[in-house]
Scaffold this active site. Structure first.
Site, PDB file in Angstrom:
ATOM      1  N   GLY A 283       0.310  -4.646   1.268  1.00  0.00           N
ATOM      2  CA  GLY A 283      -0.843  -5.432   0.467  1.00  0.00           C
ATOM      3  C   GLY A 283      -0.805  -5.426  -1.339  1.00  0.00           C
ATOM      4  O   GLY A 283      -1.279  -6.549  -1.695  1.00  0.00           O
TER       5      GLY A 283
ATOM      6  N   ALA B 113       0.942  -1.170  -0.066  1.00  0.00           N
ATOM      7  CA  ALA B 113      -0.318   0.066   0.143  1.00  0.00           C
ATOM      8  C   ALA B 113       0.813   1.509   0.077  1.00  0.00           C
ATOM      9  O   ALA B 113       2.361   0.855   0.191  1.00  0.00           O
ATOM     10  CB  ALA B 113      -0.827   0.285   1.177  1.00  0.00           C
TER      11      ALA B 113
ATOM     12  N   GLU C 292       4.073  -5.052   7.673  1.00  0.00           N
ATOM     13  CA  GLU C 292       3.678  -3.841   8.361  1.00  0.00           C
ATOM     14  C   GLU C 292       4.042  -3.747   9.470  1.00  0.00           C
ATOM     15  O   GLU C 292       4.448  -2.603  10.479  1.00  0.00           O
ATOM     16  CB  GLU C 292       2.033  -4.650   8.100  1.00  0.00           C
ATOM     17  CG  GLU C 292       1.220  -4.080   7.064  1.00  0.00           C
ATOM     18  CD  GLU C 292       1.804  -5.296   5.466  1.00  0.00           C
ATOM     19  OE1 GLU C 292       2.701  -5.814   5.630  1.00  0.00           O
ATOM     20  OE2 GLU C 292       0.775  -5.219   5.129  1.00  0.00           O
TER      21      GLU C 292
ATOM     22  N   GLU D  38      -0.626  -9.192  -0.660  1.00  0.00           N
ATOM     23  CA  GLU D  38      -2.097  -9.834  -0.116  1.00  0.00           C
ATOM     24  C   GLU D  38      -3.509  -9.444  -1.138  1.00  0.00           C
ATOM     25  O   GLU D  38      -3.789 -10.936  -1.100  1.00  0.00           O
ATOM     26  CB  GLU D  38      -2.496  -8.440   0.740  1.00  0.00           C
ATOM     27  CG  GLU D  38      -2.054  -8.371   2.013  1.00  0.00           C
ATOM     28  CD  GLU D  38      -2.444  -7.908   2.829  1.00  0.00           C
ATOM     29  OE1 GLU D  38      -2.386  -6.477   2.501  1.00  0.00           O
ATOM     30  OE2 GLU D  38      -2.751  -7.784   4.406  1.00  0.00           O
TER      31      GLU D  38
HETATM   32  N1  DAK Z   1       4.731   3.309  -1.013  1.00  0.00           N
HETATM   33  C1  DAK Z   1       4.372   4.330  -1.589  1.00  0.00           C
HETATM   34  N2  DAK Z   1       6.093   4.568  -2.096  1.00  0.00           N
HETATM   35  C2  DAK Z   1       6.709   3.355  -2.504  1.00  0.00           C
HETATM   36  C3  DAK Z   1       6.464   2.423  -1.794  1.00  0.00           C
HETATM   37  C4  DAK Z   1       5.103   1.868  -0.812  1.00  0.00           C
HETATM   38  N3  DAK Z   1       5.087   1.195   0.048  1.00  0.00           N
HETATM   39  N4  DAK Z   1       7.435   1.433  -1.768  1.00  0.00           N
HETATM   40  C5  DAK Z   1       8.595   2.197  -2.997  1.00  0.00           C
HETATM   41  N5  DAK Z   1       8.053   3.357  -2.815  1.00  0.00           N
HETATM   42  C6  DAK Z   1       8.721   4.411  -4.104  1.00  0.00           C
HETATM   43  C7  DAK Z   1       9.549   5.257  -3.276  1.00  0.00           C
HETATM   44  O1  DAK Z   1       9.906   6.357  -2.349  1.00  0.00           O
HETATM   45  C8  DAK Z   1      10.314   5.754  -3.967  1.00  0.00           C
HETATM   46  O2  DAK Z   1       9.922   6.712  -4.460  1.00  0.00           O
HETATM   47  P1  DAK Z   1      11.197   7.896  -4.627  1.00  0.00           P
HETATM   48  O3  DAK Z   1      11.393   8.622  -3.630  1.00  0.00           O
HETATM   49  O4  DAK Z   1      12.058   7.729  -5.851  1.00  0.00           O
HETATM   50  O5  DAK Z   1      10.054   8.754  -5.307  1.00  0.00           O
HETATM   51  C9  DAK Z   1      10.543   4.801  -4.888  1.00  0.00           C
HETATM   52  O6  DAK Z   1       8.979   3.915  -5.025  1.00  0.00           O
HETATM   53  C10 DAK Z   1      11.019   3.461  -5.314  1.00  0.00           C
HETATM   54  O7  DAK Z   1      11.646   3.146  -4.271  1.00  0.00           O
HETATM   55  P2  DAK Z   1      13.215   2.926  -3.761  1.00  0.00           P
HETATM   56  O8  DAK Z   1      13.387   4.075  -3.459  1.00  0.00           O
HETATM   57  O9  DAK Z   1      12.867   2.859  -2.284  1.00  0.00           O
HETATM   58  O10 DAK Z   1      13.993   1.825  -4.193  1.00  0.00           O
HETATM   59  P3  DAK Z   1      14.629   0.570  -3.784  1.00  0.00           P
HETATM   60  O11 DAK Z   1      15.344   0.049  -4.608  1.00  0.00           O
HETATM   61  O12 DAK Z   1      15.647   0.752  -2.922  1.00  0.00           O
HETATM   62  O13 DAK Z   1      14.217  -0.539  -2.566  1.00  0.00           O
HETATM   63  C11 DAK Z   1      12.134  -1.377  -2.120  1.00  0.00           C
HETATM   64  C12 DAK Z   1      12.950  -1.060  -2.710  1.00  0.00           C
HETATM   65  C13 DAK Z   1      10.465  -2.398  -1.948  1.00  0.00           C
HETATM   66  C14 DAK Z   1      12.192  -2.756  -0.700  1.00  0.00           C
HETATM   67  C15 DAK Z   1      11.712  -0.488  -1.393  1.00  0.00           C
HETATM   68  O14 DAK Z   1      11.296   0.482  -1.579  1.00  0.00           O
HETATM   69  C16 DAK Z   1      10.613  -0.356  -0.234  1.00  0.00           C
HETATM   70  O15 DAK Z   1      10.350  -0.771   1.342  1.00  0.00           O
HETATM   71  N6  DAK Z   1       9.816  -0.204  -0.097  1.00  0.00           N
HETATM   72  C17 DAK Z   1       8.555  -0.131   1.135  1.00  0.00           C
HETATM   73  C18 DAK Z   1       7.760  -1.829   1.019  1.00  0.00           C
HETATM   74  C19 DAK Z   1       5.974  -1.780   2.250  1.00  0.00           C
HETATM   75  O16 DAK Z   1       6.910  -1.212   3.113  1.00  0.00           O
HETATM   76  N7  DAK Z   1       5.561  -2.247   1.794  1.00  0.00           N
HETATM   77  C20 DAK Z   1       5.426  -2.536   2.568  1.00  0.00           C
HETATM   78  C21 DAK Z   1       3.782  -1.285   2.280  1.00  0.00           C
HETATM   79  S1  DAK Z   1       2.503  -0.975   3.748  1.00  0.00           S
HETATM   80  C22 DAK Z   1      -4.587  -1.349   6.583  1.00  0.00           C
HETATM   81  C23 DAK Z   1      -4.480  -1.464   5.038  1.00  0.00           C
HETATM   82  C24 DAK Z   1      -3.249  -1.834   4.562  1.00  0.00           C
HETATM   83  C25 DAK Z   1      -2.132  -2.320   4.816  1.00  0.00           C
HETATM   84  C26 DAK Z   1      -1.656  -2.467   6.299  1.00  0.00           C
HETATM   85  C27 DAK Z   1      -3.005  -1.899   7.429  1.00  0.00           C
HETATM   86  N8  DAK Z   1      -5.415  -1.423   7.243  1.00  0.00           N
HETATM   87  C28 DAK Z   1      -6.062  -0.340   7.384  1.00  0.00           C
HETATM   88  C29 DAK Z   1      -5.242  -1.564   9.152  1.00  0.00           C
HETATM   89  C30 DAK Z   1      -1.034  -2.087   4.403  1.00  0.00           C
HETATM   90  C31 DAK Z   1      -0.217  -2.030   4.265  1.00  0.00           C
HETATM   91  C32 DAK Z   1       0.894  -2.021   3.436  1.00  0.00           C
HETATM   92  O17 DAK Z   1       1.073  -2.662   2.287  1.00  0.00           O
END
Ligand code: DAK
Length: 256
Positions: free
Chosen positions: A109, A64, A132, A112
């Site tokens: 997400g 997400a 998360e 998921e």
């Molecule tokens: N959201 C927003 N932007 C993201 C993103 C994300 N999840 N993942 C990557 N990006 C963006 C980065 O910010 C970057 O943008 P700029 O800075 O260039 O503007 C661009 O994509 C390229 O990413 P990186 O520069 O970070 O690329 P790397 O190769 O260095 O790293 C990575 C890749 C996938 C390891 C890293 O981007 C990363 O850790 N991303 C976040 C992964 C993550 O934590 N995903 C889980 C998200 S939380 C709920 C409802 C929904 C959810 C939970 C609860 N409830 C209502 C209770 C769901 C939660 C989630 O999914």
């Protein structure tokens, strides 16, 4: 559609999550488009297998959109969660067979969404996880529930509580994905499976999906009853008659 791309050949649809600059992260607009696509557009196509993948070679869906979520208040977060859960339920309950073609990161997400698909095929560069807890959250689009049903309670707890990312081979070993292959063979493999499914009676394929999905939460007795009913639906179909007649006449079946 701004964030989605859809194309179709011979009853196989390819849906690409198209937000490559953010590693296909799911923002609110994208989720609304996805809901509308599954609810309104897809039923009007003659699609029997839907392959879902991410744009680019780096990510299926990196989760997400954290930048958007960070600004949500409690009520907006609940609505966001409702939308994500609705999409995962739609994916699970449509008759169309869904294949997640995981071509890189499938996190949060993103995993998921993949978990709500019927099969997960992963490229060798794939990284899967539910990070998360590292953001002070737990999965909210069905991840805790579908992961435990896919890999069992202990493995689900380990993945969710550590937030670790695992590679494609580890994911294969715990039964999280069906197959692993080089990235350049991923789509070919998905289409091969789609073509194999097209050879079968689609009416039977849809009943099999219903029986497996709806039976998994029932007691074995109730699940067997459900299976019998799904089987009875198949038995009343023209496809069943054609399949059995074709066998006896030693020819290939021509299903509807
Ligand atoms: N959201 C927003 N932007 C993201 C993103 C994300 N999840 N993942 C990557 N990006 C963006 C980065 O910010 C970057 O943008 P700029 O800075 O260039 O503007 C661009 O994509 C390229 O990413 P990186 O520069 O970070 O690329 P790397 O190769 O260095 O790293 C990575 C890749 C996938 C390891 C890293 O981007 C990363 O850790 N991303 C976040 C992964 C993550 O934590 N995903 C889980 C998200 S939380 C709920 C409802 C929904 C959810 C939970 C609860 N409830 C209502 C209770 C769901 C939660 C989630 O999914």
């Amino acid at each position: 559609m701004e964030h989605l791309k859809f194309e179709q050949t011979n009853q196989t649809g390819l849906l690409t999550i198209n937000r490559e600059q953010a590693l296909n992260a799911l923002n609110h607009d994208l989720l609304l488009e996805l809901e509308d696509f599954l609810q309104n557009t897809l039923p009007q196509q003659d699609t029997r297998v839907l392959i879902i993948t991410g744009a680019g070679a780096k990510a299926f869906i990196a989760g997400a959109d954290i930048k958007q979520m960070q600004k949500l208040n409690h009520f907006e977060m609940l609505k966001f969660c409702d939308l994500g859960q609705k999409i995962s339920i739609l994916l699970e309950s449509i008759d169309v067979v869904t294949i997640a073609a995981v071509n890189g990161y499938a996190l949060g997400g993103g995993l998921e969404i993949a978990l709500a698909c019927d099969f997960i095929y992963a490229s060798e560069n794939a990284k899967l996880g539910l990070p998360e807890v590292s953001l002070g959250l737990i999965p909210g689009f069905g991840g805790t529930q579908r992961l435990l049903r896919a890999v069992g309670t202990r493995r689900a707890k380990e993945l969710v509580m550590t937030g670790n990312q695992i590679n494609a081979v580890e994911a294969l070993n715990i039964g999280l994905v069906n197959k692993v292959m080089p990235l350049n063979e991923l789509m070919d493999n998905c289409y091969k499976t789609a073509n194999r499914i097209h050879k079968n009676a689609f009416s039977a394929v849809t009943q099999a999906k219903r029986s497996i999905n709806n039976g998994s939460a029932l007691s074995i007795r109730d699940a067997l009853e459900l299976e019998k009913q799904c089987c009875a639906v198949c038995f009343a179909s023209v496809d069943r008659l054609e399949g059995m007649t074709a066998f006896i006449e030693k020819r290939a079946a021509q299903f509807a």
